[in-house]
Design a protein around this motif. Structure first.
Motif, mmCIF file in Angstrom:
data_model
loop_
_atom_site.group_PDB
_atom_site.id
_atom_site.type_symbol
_atom_site.label_atom_id
_atom_site.label_comp_id
_atom_site.label_asym_id
_atom_site.label_seq_id
_atom_site.Cartn_x
_atom_site.Cartn_y
_atom_site.Cartn_z
ATOM 1 N N SER A 129 -90.860 -29.051 -50.106
ATOM 2 C CA SER A 129 -89.610 -28.461 -50.614
ATOM 3 C C SER A 129 -88.693 -28.133 -49.441
ATOM 4 O O SER A 129 -88.560 -26.970 -49.049
ATOM 5 C CB SER A 129 -89.896 -27.200 -51.435
ATOM 6 N N ALA A 188 -83.023 -33.933 -49.219
ATOM 7 C CA ALA A 188 -83.949 -32.840 -49.521
ATOM 8 C C ALA A 188 -84.346 -32.855 -50.988
ATOM 9 O O ALA A 188 -85.518 -32.658 -51.335
ATOM 10 C CB ALA A 188 -83.305 -31.504 -49.150
ATOM 11 N N LEU A 189 -83.371 -33.108 -51.856
ATOM 12 C CA LEU A 189 -83.642 -33.143 -53.291
ATOM 13 C C LEU A 189 -84.555 -34.317 -53.640
ATOM 14 O O LEU A 189 -85.482 -34.177 -54.455
ATOM 15 C CB LEU A 189 -82.331 -33.247 -54.061
ATOM 16 N N ARG A 209 -86.753 -35.790 -51.696
ATOM 17 C CA ARG A 209 -88.114 -35.503 -51.216
ATOM 18 C C ARG A 209 -88.783 -34.481 -52.121
ATOM 19 O O ARG A 209 -89.964 -34.598 -52.447
ATOM 20 C CB ARG A 209 -88.055 -35.010 -49.768
ATOM 21 N N HIS A 210 -88.041 -33.465 -52.528
ATOM 22 C CA HIS A 210 -88.580 -32.437 -53.415
ATOM 23 C C HIS A 210 -89.083 -33.065 -54.719
ATOM 24 O O HIS A 210 -90.165 -32.731 -55.206
ATOM 25 C CB HIS A 210 -87.489 -31.405 -53.720
ATOM 26 N N ARG A 211 -88.318 -33.999 -55.270
ATOM 27 C CA ARG A 211 -88.668 -34.618 -56.547
ATOM 28 C C ARG A 211 -89.775 -35.662 -56.415
ATOM 29 O O ARG A 211 -90.311 -36.130 -57.425
ATOM 30 C CB ARG A 211 -87.424 -35.261 -57.160
ATOM 31 N N TYR A 231 -92.618 -35.132 -55.339
ATOM 32 C CA TYR A 231 -93.891 -34.467 -55.629
ATOM 33 C C TYR A 231 -93.843 -33.906 -57.051
ATOM 34 O O TYR A 231 -92.781 -33.506 -57.537
ATOM 35 C CB TYR A 231 -94.142 -33.325 -54.636
ATOM 36 N N GLN A 277 -94.654 -31.179 -60.102
ATOM 37 C CA GLN A 277 -94.560 -29.726 -60.153
ATOM 38 C C GLN A 277 -95.885 -29.076 -59.767
ATOM 39 O O GLN A 277 -95.914 -28.069 -59.056
ATOM 40 C CB GLN A 277 -94.150 -29.271 -61.560
ATOM 41 N N ARG A 313 -96.260 -29.261 -55.982
ATOM 42 C CA ARG A 313 -95.404 -28.272 -55.310
ATOM 43 C C ARG A 313 -95.974 -26.868 -55.486
ATOM 44 O O ARG A 313 -95.910 -26.046 -54.563
ATOM 45 C CB ARG A 313 -93.974 -28.346 -55.847
ATOM 46 N N ASN A 324 -97.044 -24.457 -52.463
ATOM 47 C CA ASN A 324 -96.514 -23.097 -52.330
ATOM 48 C C ASN A 324 -97.628 -22.075 -52.164
ATOM 49 O O ASN A 324 -97.478 -21.082 -51.429
ATOM 50 C CB ASN A 324 -95.665 -22.743 -53.554
#
Length: 210
Positions: free
Chosen positions: A107, A126-127, A129-131, A133, A135, A138, A142
């Motif tokens: 994230s 960034a968005l 790369r975030h997507r 993975y 949920q 992620r 976290n």
């Protein structure tokens, strides 16, 4: 008409007082200027650290191993790009930022933009790369980052061993996190020079804090 004169001694005292007042005012202005420069420099360093952490993510730089397996020790330093194990076979890497927070490849952080404007290339990357993975991935990432940040606060003296043991999240995820980074919990280990053991789900400090 009456004319009165201050004595030479009085003139000297007045002159000295005015000089002291001027000096104090001058020193205050210098202190204010120094304080502003320190804040500007601190802000510049934090931004440079943030940019460096983003570059490490997007350039897929080789992260620093968090654990020295020969000594079974952890050394945590803000601004260093660390490997924190894997999530679903995918490496979790990131940087604890001096200004707060953790910038991970799962994230990535990005700078905000003005309201009503489109995404910058950095924000879009960034968005994306975030997507990339799920949920669930992620979420697990976290949880590992939260364990790492708890260990960092413990090393800084901002968190006690008792509070760590009372933290249900830490208790649940620390063993898996430790295995992922190569920390052997069956042996004593150190975090930033402080010695610990972990047995039957309980973290204990084995040396005396200053």
């Amino acid at each position: 008409m009456r004319i009165s004169f201050n004595s030479i001694g009085s003139l000297g005292m007045t002159s000295t007082f005015q000089a002291q007042q001027q000096q104090n005012s001058f020193n205050t202005e210098i202190d204010k200027a120094d304080s502003r420069l320190e804040k500007i420099e601190a802000s510049r360093e934090k931004y440079a650290e943030f940019v460096q952490s983003c570059n490490a993510i997007y350039q897929e730089a080789t992260p620093t191993q968090l654990v020295d397996k020969q000594t079974n020790s952890i050394n945590i330093t803000n601004g260093v790009y660390y490997h924190l194990g894997s999530v679903n076979g995918k490496p979790l890497n990131g940087t604890a930022l001096t200004g707060g927070g953790f910038n991970s490849n799962f994230s990535p952080m990005f700078q905000g933009s003005a309201p009503g404007t489109g995404l910058t290339p950095e924000q879009a990357a960034a968005l994306k790369r975030h997507r990339s993975y799920s949920q669930a991935e992620r979420q697990e990432a976290n949880e590992f980052v939260a364990v790492f940040m708890s260990l960092s606060r413990l090393a800084e003296g901002k968190k006690s061993v008792d509070s760590m043991n009372d933290d249900a999240m830490f208790a649940q995820h620390f063993p898996k996190f430790a295995k992922g980074i190569g920390l052997d919990l069956s042996k004593p280990f150190t975090i930033n020079g402080k010695s610990f053991t972990y047995s039957q789900g309980t973290l204990q400090m084995t040396d005396t804090e200053d």
